[in-house]
Design a protein around this motif. Structure first.
Motif, mmCIF file in Angstrom:
data_model
loop_
_atom_site.group_PDB
_atom_site.id
_atom_site.type_symbol
_atom_site.label_atom_id
_atom_site.label_comp_id
_atom_site.label_asym_id
_atom_site.label_seq_id
_atom_site.Cartn_x
_atom_site.Cartn_y
_atom_site.Cartn_z
ATOM 1 N N HIS A 96 0.814 -1.218 0.000
ATOM 2 C CA HIS A 96 0.000 0.000 0.000
ATOM 3 C C HIS A 96 0.850 1.271 0.000
ATOM 4 N N GLY A 97 2.150 1.120 -0.203
ATOM 5 C CA GLY A 97 3.026 2.285 -0.171
ATOM 6 C C GLY A 97 3.451 2.624 1.240
ATOM 7 N N VAL A 98 2.501 2.736 2.151
ATOM 8 C CA VAL A 98 2.787 3.030 3.551
ATOM 9 C C VAL A 98 2.976 1.756 4.363
ATOM 10 N N SER A 99 2.488 0.637 3.824
ATOM 11 C CA SER A 99 2.533 -0.631 4.540
ATOM 12 C C SER A 99 2.498 -1.779 3.541
ATOM 13 N N GLU A 100 2.819 -2.960 4.058
ATOM 14 C CA GLU A 100 2.645 -4.193 3.308
ATOM 15 C C GLU A 100 1.723 -5.081 4.124
ATOM 16 N N ALA A 101 0.778 -5.751 3.455
ATOM 17 C CA ALA A 101 -0.255 -6.471 4.183
ATOM 18 C C ALA A 101 -0.609 -7.779 3.497
ATOM 19 N N ILE A 102 -0.961 -8.755 4.342
ATOM 20 C CA ILE A 102 -1.557 -9.993 3.848
ATOM 21 C C ILE A 102 -2.931 -10.118 4.498
ATOM 22 N N TYR A 103 -3.842 -10.746 3.765
ATOM 23 C CA TYR A 103 -5.240 -10.842 4.198
ATOM 24 C C TYR A 103 -5.692 -12.294 4.175
ATOM 25 N N LEU A 104 -6.413 -12.706 5.212
ATOM 26 C CA LEU A 104 -6.944 -14.054 5.310
ATOM 27 C C LEU A 104 -8.206 -14.039 6.141
ATOM 28 N N ARG A 105 -8.784 -15.207 6.365
ATOM 29 C CA ARG A 105 -10.016 -15.338 7.143
ATOM 30 C C ARG A 105 -9.737 -16.206 8.366
ATOM 31 N N ASP A 106 -10.374 -15.869 9.489
ATOM 32 C CA ASP A 106 -10.272 -16.727 10.667
ATOM 33 C C ASP A 106 -11.325 -17.833 10.546
ATOM 34 N N PRO A 107 -11.376 -18.772 11.499
ATOM 35 C CA PRO A 107 -12.317 -19.888 11.371
ATOM 36 C C PRO A 107 -13.787 -19.490 11.322
ATOM 37 N N ASP A 108 -14.122 -18.288 11.799
ATOM 38 C CA ASP A 108 -15.503 -17.808 11.753
ATOM 39 C C ASP A 108 -15.747 -16.873 10.578
ATOM 40 N N ASP A 109 -14.827 -16.859 9.632
ATOM 41 C CA ASP A 109 -14.920 -16.073 8.408
ATOM 42 C C ASP A 109 -14.754 -14.571 8.653
ATOM 43 N N ASN A 110 -14.168 -14.199 9.790
ATOM 44 C CA ASN A 110 -13.818 -12.800 10.025
ATOM 45 C C ASN A 110 -12.564 -12.475 9.233
ATOM 46 N N GLY A 111 -12.534 -11.308 8.622
ATOM 47 C CA GLY A 111 -11.343 -10.880 7.909
ATOM 48 C C GLY A 111 -10.215 -10.558 8.878
ATOM 49 N N VAL A 112 -9.008 -10.933 8.501
ATOM 50 C CA VAL A 112 -7.809 -10.677 9.305
ATOM 51 C C VAL A 112 -6.757 -10.081 8.384
#
Length: 164
Positions: free
Chosen positions: A109-125
């Protein structure tokens, strides 16, 4: 115009309703590495990094056995966990891969680097690290110029390996 919030204000913790406490502890502790600081029977647990009282609260008080909210409804989009270094984020990515989980995405994102996934209850992390502020992209007027570019995951993993 109201006065802005104090600049040192931070989000202290997130508290999530989950359907299966043990499964969520396995994810947040077993995969991501947060430590369980306290558990209240089968209904709630608190987890942290670095000995803090808790960064994550999990409970099944009103949600044991429940399903995730349907798509297109209001609610939590994702929680975001800030790692102190690029190497620490690379280590988190390795943990995710070692657990056999898949990513929803990854971005620079220019200011940060990020990875995205889901927890077991389908919450975004979101797992991310902030680049040094001096490196943040800026517009000519000094405002931020964030972007959404592909993240080199192999280089991120290599940063973790190089720090060992």
């Amino acid at each position: 115009m109201t006065n802005p919030v104090h600049p040192a204000t931070r989000i202290g913790h997130v508290h999530l309703r989950v359907s299966d406490l043990a499964r969520s502890i396995d994810f947040y502790s077993g995969v991501l590495g947060f430590e369980v600081t306290q558990q209240y029977g089968p209904g709630a647990a608190f987890l942290s990094a670095g000995g803090y009282h808790h960064h994550i609260g999990l409970n099944t008080w009103e949600s044991r056995g429940a399903t995730p909210p349907p798509a297109g409804h209001t609610g939590l989009y994702h929680t975001a966990f800030l790692y102190p270094t690029r190497a620490a984020l690379g280590d988190a990515l390795r943990r995710v891969y070692d657990a056999g989980l898949t990513l929803d995405g990854a971005a620079d994102h220019g200011v940060s680097e990020a990875i995205y996934l889901r927890d077991p209850d389908d919450n975004g992390v979101e797992l991310y690290w902030d680049k040094p502020e001096a490196e943040w992209p800026r517009q000519p007027d000094g405002s931020l110029a964030m972007y959404n570019a592909p993240l080199d995951l192999k280089a991120l993993l290599a940063a973790a390996e190089a720090s060992e």
